[in-house]
Design an enzyme around this catalytic site. Structure first.
Site, mmCIF file in Angstrom:
data_model
loop_
_atom_site.group_PDB
_atom_site.id
_atom_site.type_symbol
_atom_site.label_atom_id
_atom_site.label_comp_id
_atom_site.label_asym_id
_atom_site.label_seq_id
_atom_site.Cartn_x
_atom_site.Cartn_y
_atom_site.Cartn_z
ATOM 1 N N ASN A 248 0.835 -1.193 0.000
ATOM 2 C CA ASN A 248 0.000 0.000 0.000
ATOM 3 C C ASN A 248 0.878 1.255 0.000
ATOM 4 O O ASN A 248 1.941 1.300 0.626
ATOM 5 C CB ASN A 248 -0.985 0.001 1.170
ATOM 6 C CG ASN A 248 -0.328 -0.196 2.518
ATOM 7 O OD1 ASN A 248 0.710 -0.842 2.632
ATOM 8 N ND2 ASN A 248 -0.936 0.344 3.563
ATOM 9 N N ILE A 249 0.425 2.262 -0.742
ATOM 10 C CA ILE A 249 1.177 3.506 -0.918
ATOM 11 C C ILE A 249 0.242 4.667 -0.596
ATOM 12 O O ILE A 249 -0.739 4.893 -1.305
ATOM 13 C CB ILE A 249 1.700 3.639 -2.363
ATOM 14 C CG1 ILE A 249 2.554 2.407 -2.729
ATOM 15 C CG2 ILE A 249 2.501 4.923 -2.544
ATOM 16 C CD1 ILE A 249 2.871 2.299 -4.202
ATOM 17 N N GLU A 250 0.535 5.382 0.454
ATOM 18 C CA GLU A 250 -0.327 6.484 0.888
ATOM 19 C C GLU A 250 0.127 7.817 0.297
ATOM 20 O O GLU A 250 1.241 7.946 -0.220
ATOM 21 C CB GLU A 250 -0.343 6.566 2.420
ATOM 22 C CG GLU A 250 -0.964 5.341 3.065
ATOM 23 C CD GLU A 250 -0.997 5.424 4.579
ATOM 24 O OE1 GLU A 250 -1.703 4.613 5.190
ATOM 25 O OE2 GLU A 250 -0.301 6.303 5.143
ATOM 26 N N ASN A 251 -0.763 8.798 0.399
ATOM 27 C CA ASN A 251 -0.464 10.143 -0.077
ATOM 28 C C ASN A 251 -1.127 11.133 0.860
ATOM 29 O O ASN A 251 -2.210 10.867 1.396
ATOM 30 C CB ASN A 251 -0.988 10.327 -1.511
ATOM 31 C CG ASN A 251 -0.554 11.631 -2.108
ATOM 32 O OD1 ASN A 251 -1.159 12.672 -1.861
ATOM 33 N ND2 ASN A 251 0.498 11.591 -2.909
ATOM 34 N N CYS B 58 -4.045 0.820 -2.664
ATOM 35 C CA CYS B 58 -3.991 -0.364 -1.813
ATOM 36 C C CYS B 58 -2.985 -1.365 -2.366
ATOM 37 O O CYS B 58 -2.664 -1.363 -3.558
ATOM 38 C CB CYS B 58 -5.366 -1.019 -1.727
ATOM 39 S SG CYS B 58 -6.627 -0.015 -0.928
ATOM 40 N N GLU C 19 -3.324 -4.536 -2.923
ATOM 41 C CA GLU C 19 -3.897 -5.445 -3.914
ATOM 42 C C GLU C 19 -3.905 -4.814 -5.302
ATOM 43 O O GLU C 19 -3.522 -5.440 -6.296
ATOM 44 C CB GLU C 19 -5.324 -5.833 -3.514
ATOM 45 C CG GLU C 19 -5.414 -6.573 -2.186
ATOM 46 C CD GLU C 19 -5.610 -5.650 -0.995
ATOM 47 O OE1 GLU C 19 -6.281 -6.054 -0.031
ATOM 48 O OE2 GLU C 19 -5.083 -4.509 -1.029
ATOM 49 N N CYS D 252 -10.325 -4.393 0.922
ATOM 50 C CA CYS D 252 -11.431 -3.440 1.029
ATOM 51 C C CYS D 252 -12.416 -3.660 -0.124
ATOM 52 O O CYS D 252 -12.148 -4.426 -1.052
ATOM 53 C CB CYS D 252 -10.898 -2.005 1.013
ATOM 54 S SG CYS D 252 -10.271 -1.464 -0.601
ATOM 55 N N CYS E 276 -11.039 -2.923 -3.672
ATOM 56 C CA CYS E 276 -10.102 -3.947 -4.145
ATOM 57 C C CYS E 276 -10.818 -5.245 -4.509
ATOM 58 O O CYS E 276 -10.422 -5.947 -5.437
ATOM 59 C CB CYS E 276 -9.035 -4.215 -3.088
ATOM 60 S SG CYS E 276 -7.810 -2.904 -2.958
#
Length: 223
Positions: free
Chosen positions: A123-126, A134, A136, A168, A171
Site C-alpha cells: 500500500n502507498i499512501e499520499n 492499496c 492489492e 477493502c 479492491c
C-alpha cells in the site's frame, strides 16, 4: 430323540426371530420411502404456495448469478499447498516496502497469473489521501501493465491484533474484474514486530477464502 426336538425348536425360534427382523427392516424401508415421498410433496407445495412472508431465497432468482464458489476455511501455514505458502511469503516481503507515513498500517499483496508469474504490491499512501493505492491494486496494476489480465490466486498480508485483514470493497471489485472464475485468496496475519527477514510460523492460522466469498454480488454491465 428328545435332544433333536429341542434342537428343532431352537432352530424354529431362530427362524421366527429372523423373520421378525426381516419384517422390521422391510417396514422401516417402506416407512423411509413414504417419508421421502412426503418430503418431495411438501417441497412442491411450498414452491407453489410461496413463503408466508413473501420472501424467497436468492438461490431461486433468475436475475442473480449463482456461480460455483470455492470452499472457505482456515488452516495452519505449514499445511497450506505450495501456491498458498509462496504467495503469502511474497506478500509478506512486499509489505516491507509499504509507504504508510500517515496510517502506519502496512499491507502486502501478491497475485499469480494463469501462467504462474507472480506480481507483488504494497500500500502507498499520499497526503491528499485519494491518490493512494492499496496493496492489492498495486500488485494487479503492475501485472496488468505488463499484459497479464487473468489471475488464478492471490494473497494479502497485514497485521491487526484482532484478526485477519481482508481486501477493502474497492479492491474486491478490482480483483473480480481479472478473475474469470472464483479464485482462492489467502489471508495471513503478519508478525507484529517488523524484521529484516519476516517469516510465518508453521502454526500460524491462515484464512483461505475466495473472491466470490468476499464479493458475492459484484457490479457488472455484462450478462
Amino acid at each position: 430323540m428328545l435332544q433333536k426336538r429341542k434342537e428343532l425348536k431352537k432352530c424354529i425360534k431362530c427362524l421366527d426371530d429372523l423373520q421378525k427382523e426381516v419384517s422390521k427392516r422391510k417396514t422401516y424401508k417402506r416407512l423411509m420411502n413414504y417419508m421421502e415421498q412426503l418430503q418431495e410433496l411438501q417441497t412442491e407445495v411450498d414452491k407453489r404456495q410461496g413463503p408466508q412472508d413473501g420472501r424467497y431465497s436468492i438461490t431461486e432468482s433468475l436475475k442473480l448469478p449463482h456461480p460455483i464458489k470455492l470452499p472457505e476455511y482456515t488452516i495452519r501455514f505449514a499445511d497450506l499447498d505450495n501456491c498458498g505458502r509462496e504467495l503469502l511469503e511474497d506478500a509478506l516481503n512486499a509489505r516491507c516496502n509499504a509507504y504508510v507515513p500517515y496510517s502506519k498500517f502496512k499491507v502486502g499483496a501478491a497475485f499469480r497469473t494463469k501462467c504462474g508469474r507472480v506480481f507483488t504490491g504494497c500500500n502507498i499512501e499520499n497526503v491528499a489521501l485519494t491518490p493512494g493505492s492499496c496493496a492489492e491494486r498495486t500488485a494487479l496494476v503492475k501485472g496488468i501493465s505488463e499484459g497479464f489480465k487473468c489471475y488464478d490466486a492471490g494473497a494479502v498480508v497485514a497485521y491487526h491484533e484482532s484478526g485477519f485483514t481482508t481486501p477493502c470493497g474497492v479492491c474486491r471489485q478490482f480483483i473480480n474484474e481479472f478473475a474469470k472464475t472464483d479464485i482462492p485468496i489467502y489471508i495471513g496475519q503478519a508478525p507484529e514486530v517488523s524484521s529484516k527477514l519476516p517469516a510465518f510460523n508453521d502454526d500460524d492460522e491462515v484464512l483461505v477464502t475466495s473472491i466470490y466469498h468476499l464479493l458475492p454480488h459484484s457490479f457488472t454491465v455484462f450478462k
